[in-house]
Design an enzyme around this catalytic site. Structure first.
Site, PDB file in Angstrom:
ATOM      1  N   ASP A  15      -0.884  -4.861   5.874  1.00 12.91           N
ATOM      2  CA  ASP A  15      -1.902  -5.692   5.220  1.00 12.91           C
ATOM      3  C   ASP A  15      -1.574  -5.918   3.745  1.00 12.91           C
ATOM      4  O   ASP A  15      -0.871  -5.127   3.117  1.00 12.91           O
ATOM      5  CB  ASP A  15      -3.292  -5.030   5.338  1.00 12.91           C
ATOM      6  CG  ASP A  15      -3.311  -3.615   4.780  1.00 12.91           C
ATOM      7  OD1 ASP A  15      -2.340  -2.871   5.043  1.00 12.91           O
ATOM      8  OD2 ASP A  15      -4.277  -3.244   4.085  1.00 12.91           O
ATOM      9  N   GLU A  16      -2.122  -6.993   3.239  1.00 11.82           N
ATOM     10  CA  GLU A  16      -2.186  -7.278   1.799  1.00 11.82           C
ATOM     11  C   GLU A  16      -0.873  -7.050   1.049  1.00 11.82           C
ATOM     12  O   GLU A  16      -0.870  -6.456  -0.031  1.00 11.82           O
ATOM     13  CB  GLU A  16      -3.284  -6.425   1.145  1.00 11.82           C
ATOM     14  CG  GLU A  16      -4.647  -6.702   1.721  1.00 11.82           C
ATOM     15  CD  GLU A  16      -5.723  -5.777   1.152  1.00 11.82           C
ATOM     16  OE1 GLU A  16      -6.772  -6.302   0.761  1.00 11.82           O
ATOM     17  OE2 GLU A  16      -5.532  -4.562   1.112  1.00 11.82           O
ATOM     18  N   ALA A  17       0.236  -7.518   1.585  1.00  9.54           N
ATOM     19  CA  ALA A  17       1.527  -7.352   0.909  1.00  9.54           C
ATOM     20  C   ALA A  17       1.699  -8.514  -0.071  1.00  9.54           C
ATOM     21  O   ALA A  17       2.573  -9.364   0.092  1.00  9.54           O
ATOM     22  CB  ALA A  17       2.648  -7.303   1.937  1.00  9.54           C
ATOM     23  N   HIS A  18       0.852  -8.534  -1.103  1.00 14.22           N
ATOM     24  CA  HIS A  18       0.774  -9.715  -1.963  1.00 14.22           C
ATOM     25  C   HIS A  18       2.005  -9.929  -2.849  1.00 14.22           C
ATOM     26  O   HIS A  18       2.236 -11.040  -3.309  1.00 14.22           O
ATOM     27  CB  HIS A  18      -0.478  -9.653  -2.845  1.00 14.22           C
ATOM     28  CG  HIS A  18      -1.751  -9.553  -2.068  1.00 14.22           C
ATOM     29  ND1 HIS A  18      -1.964 -10.231  -0.888  1.00 14.22           N
ATOM     30  CD2 HIS A  18      -2.896  -8.843  -2.306  1.00 14.22           C
ATOM     31  CE1 HIS A  18      -3.180  -9.948  -0.427  1.00 14.22           C
ATOM     32  NE2 HIS A  18      -3.755  -9.106  -1.261  1.00 14.22           N
ATOM     33  N   HIS A  43       0.853  -1.206   0.000  1.00 20.13           N
ATOM     34  CA  HIS A  43       0.000   0.000   0.000  1.00 20.13           C
ATOM     35  C   HIS A  43       0.882   1.248   0.000  1.00 20.13           C
ATOM     36  O   HIS A  43       0.599   2.217   0.682  1.00 20.13           O
ATOM     37  CB  HIS A  43      -0.930  -0.004   1.227  1.00 20.13           C
ATOM     38  CG  HIS A  43      -2.023  -1.024   1.132  1.00 20.13           C
ATOM     39  ND1 HIS A  43      -3.231  -0.773   0.512  1.00 20.13           N
ATOM     40  CD2 HIS A  43      -2.085  -2.305   1.568  1.00 20.13           C
ATOM     41  CE1 HIS A  43      -4.005  -1.852   0.577  1.00 20.13           C
ATOM     42  NE2 HIS A  43      -3.329  -2.806   1.208  1.00 20.13           N
TER      43      HIS A  43
END
Ligand code: TNX
Length: 687
Positions: A388-391, A316
């Protein structure tokens, strides 16, 4: 106890009198001329008080009500009582028009006011040990009698909670921004209250779409009414950077931190990957200067709220990569195009595609400076680092970075907070908070056991307000609940048992989350968040055993009018049978001179055409009237009705006291009636 029995009987008679007056409009008794009867008067008995969140203990003292009047004084007993006393005065002044002077008095000399002391005072008393034992931080006692109102707490924040309860005990019209003639009574009750959880938060995503300071203040005002005590600001994301960061004296990488806001304060969410506009307009750009941020912190604090700033790393992060060339190193993602120093702005709502570089020291230098500056600006104990969401970040890199960022936050004297993806990292022992939103609950339980972490619960299905709350909402997510996440989903869950295997004492509390992909400005924010924040507030405050959805919606039904008067743009969900209420002003005129009576009506979810309204006069005349909305309601445009207005004008040939009763009818339901008196005196010249 003969006295009690007598006063109870008297009270019942008084209530009955009010009800009869409402029903027999034509026979409006002259003696009650000053009071317009409306749906609010039911607030006189404990079950009908309509308090949200529901207090721990309420006793109806069965006495006569307290009257707030032009002479009411507010005594602030103890230095810590001055701020809540002033807060109370400012909350009550607009509608009443009273001066309500605040007088500091020593907390030791709490006035033992003689009976019949006139006018009856409101006493706010703050002194260590004065509030409910074991609940010093936020508990309070509130005792209302005809003679006085006492708000007693051990802390300023406890007293602020008492103030919010007192506001809700007054008639809903107390929330009017303009002066109204009304009989401002508070039922005689005795309340002892404290929260179940220490953390009752609201999160605002100012990164995708910016909220200027006045709008943040409105979001604070709204939430403070429900005793929300944390404001979590999601300050940075892929689409924008919203907080000014200064340059350090020691700046090895030579980063110009001013570029964060100069470049990425000017970007926001725009279109989705298919080119469709996100929301009703482009995301708002902008950022908070340090002075803006300080003002938000101050204002939140005055409302009993701690600000929790979030800098979302290591993913992000596109806005920072777009602004700061030095962050675009070999391992950062995405990579700048050939010949470019930075990545382009990405206004899509996509998540998880960006990452800081775990192997570049500049990453840690940058995060160190940002966290240092934020820590300096933030008096509260928390620094939220997202996580979050560190894809696109490898697990090893993720853990490397999050471990270092957490240690940096801890070294700055702060408790680190992060989304539940970071549960498996080396969280500072006994000094980390995990905010759960979705996914693996047992990893959270492990971190609680092994690292002594505490938990804030924001399960998407129970707290995410961009999820539709009603199928009539044209825009909104449905992924969390497989359809709308209605008010019931936000109410019917137990934070104490949500994460299996952890004790309730490891749960700090709950938090509503407002993400900004398609929500623009505070009106729309309210439209999505309310009334569900009221549910979250009660989930966080009220003991589980006292909570019941039907009881909650019954109380909320009354509160809808209050929210309408104060201008909260809430969604009038069909789960609630919203109460209709009306008030009109008494009128005086002379024979032969026309005079107009006006009413204000709150009727959440109703349209002017859906209600049949008449005015009945005591001389037998009945006339139809129309309700005019102050705001044209529209679900697609996320604009809902404010109060309605209506008025009638009459001229009388003979002096006398006449009654005019507004009657509002909904098919199949009892009419709501609001009588006023119309005093016609002989013409002065003809006397
Ligand atoms: C997931 S919830 C996110 C946000 C989005 C949200 C809604 C969380 C920690 N991350 O980045 O805004 O879903 O789409």
């Amino acid at each position: 106890m003969p006295t009690l029995t007598t006063s109870r009987r008297r009270r019942r008679l008084t209530l009955a009198g009010v009800l009869i007056a409402a029903a027999l409009s034509a026979a409006m008794p002259a003696a009650t001329a000053a009071t317009a009867t409306d749906g609010d008067q039911g607030a006189a008995t404990a079950p009908g008080l309509g308090l949200v969140p529901k207090p721990v203990s309420v006793t109806d003292s069965a006495g006569e009500p307290f009257h707030l009047d032009a002479g009411t004084r507010i005594l602030a007993a103890g230095p810590a009582a001055v701020a809540p006393a002033r807060y109370l005065a400012s909350a009550l002044r607009p509608a009443t028009g009273y001066a309500l002077p605040v007088t500091p008095v020593p907390d030791t000399a709490i006035p033992d006011l003689p009976r019949g002391n006139s006018p009856a005072p409101i006493v706010v008393r703050v002194r260590p040990g004065a509030g409910p034992a074991g609940h010093e931080a936020e508990g309070y006692h509130l005792a209302v009698s005809k003679q006085r109102v006492d708000l007693v707490a051990s802390t300023t924040n406890g007293a602020l909670n008492a103030v919010q309860t007192l506001r809700q005990l007054l008639p809903q019209w107390i929330e009017s921004p303009t002066r109204l003639n009304y009989s401002w009574t508070v039922p005689s009750v005795s309340i002892t209250d404290h929260p179940r959880f220490a953390h009752r938060g609201v999160m605002l995503d100012v990164a995708r779409s910016f909220y200027p300071v006045p709008e943040v203040k409105r979001y604070i005002d709204d939430a403070a009414r429900f005793k929300i005590n944390r404001l979590h600001l999601h300050l940075t994301d892929d689409q924008g950077w919203r907080i000014a960061i200064g340059n350090p004296a020691d700046n090895p990488a030579g980063i110009d931190y001013g570029l964060l806001t100069k470049v990425s304060g000017a970007t926001a969410v725009t279109y989705n990957a298919s080119g469709k506009l996100m929301g009703t307009e482009l995301g708002l750009t902008g950022y908070y200067t340090k002075a803006d941020y300080a003002e938000i912190v101050r204002y939140a604090g005055a409302n009993g709220m701690t600000v929790i700033p979030e800098i979302d790393v290591p993913s992000h992060i596109n806005a920072a990569l777009h602004a700061i060339p030095q962050l675009n190193t070999a391992g950062s993602q995405p990579r700048p195009a050939a010949g470019q120093e930075t990545v382009p702005h990405n206004g899509t709502p996509s998540v998880g595609y960006s990452s800081l570089d775990a192997r570049s020291e500049v990453t840690y230098e940058f995060v160190q400076q940002v966290l240092t500056e934020i820590a300096r600006m933030t008096p509260g104990p928390y620094l939220h680092i997202g996580g979050d969401e560190a894809h696109v970040t490898s697990h090893a890199d993720y853990v490397t970075m999050v471990d270092r960022f957490s240690a940096q936050a801890a070294a700055l004297g702060k408790t680190v907070m992060g989304w539940n993806e970071y549960s498996g990292a080396a969280l500072p022992q006994g000094n980390a908070v995990i905010q759960f939103w979705s996914g693996n609950r047992s990893a959270v339980a492990d971190a609680v056991r092994k690292r002594g972490a505490k938990v804030v619960l924001s399960p998407a299905a129970n707290t995410y307000v961009p999820q539709k709350q009603d199928s009539r909402q044209p825009v909104g997510g449905t992924w969390a609940c497989g359809g709308p996440c209605g008010l019931d989903r936000h109410y019917n869950w137990d934070p104490g048992t949500f994460i299996p295997g952890i004790a309730e004492s490891s749960v700090l509390g709950v938090e509503s989350a407002l993400w900004g992909e398609f929500i623009r400005r505070v009106d729309q924010a309210e439209y999505y968040a309310y009334p569900r924040i009221a549910a979250t507030a009660e989930v966080g405050w009220t003991p589980q055993a006292l909570r019941d959805y039907g009881d909650f919606t019954g109380r909320l039904a009354k509160l809808g009018g209050r929210l309408t008067v104060n201008g909260t743009n809430f969604f009038p969900t069909a789960d609630v049978a919203w109460t209709i209420a009306a008030r009109g002003n008494d009128r005086t005129t002379t024979v032969g001179t026309p005079a107009t009576v006006e009413w204000v009506v709150t009727a959440p979810g109703e349209t002017s055409t859906g209600l049949v309204t008449t005015v009945k006069w005591s001389d037998g005349i009945t006339e139809p009237v129309t309700l005019t909305p102050t705001q044209e309601g529209s679900i697609p445009e996320m604009r809902l009705n404010g109060p309605f207005h209506t008025a009638v004008t009459r001229t009388f040939d003979a002096p006398g006291r006449y009654a005019a009763t507004l009657s509002i009818n909904r098919p199949g339901q009892a009419p709501i009636e609001s009588p006023v008196t119309f005093d016609v005196s002989a013409h002065p010249l003809k006397r």
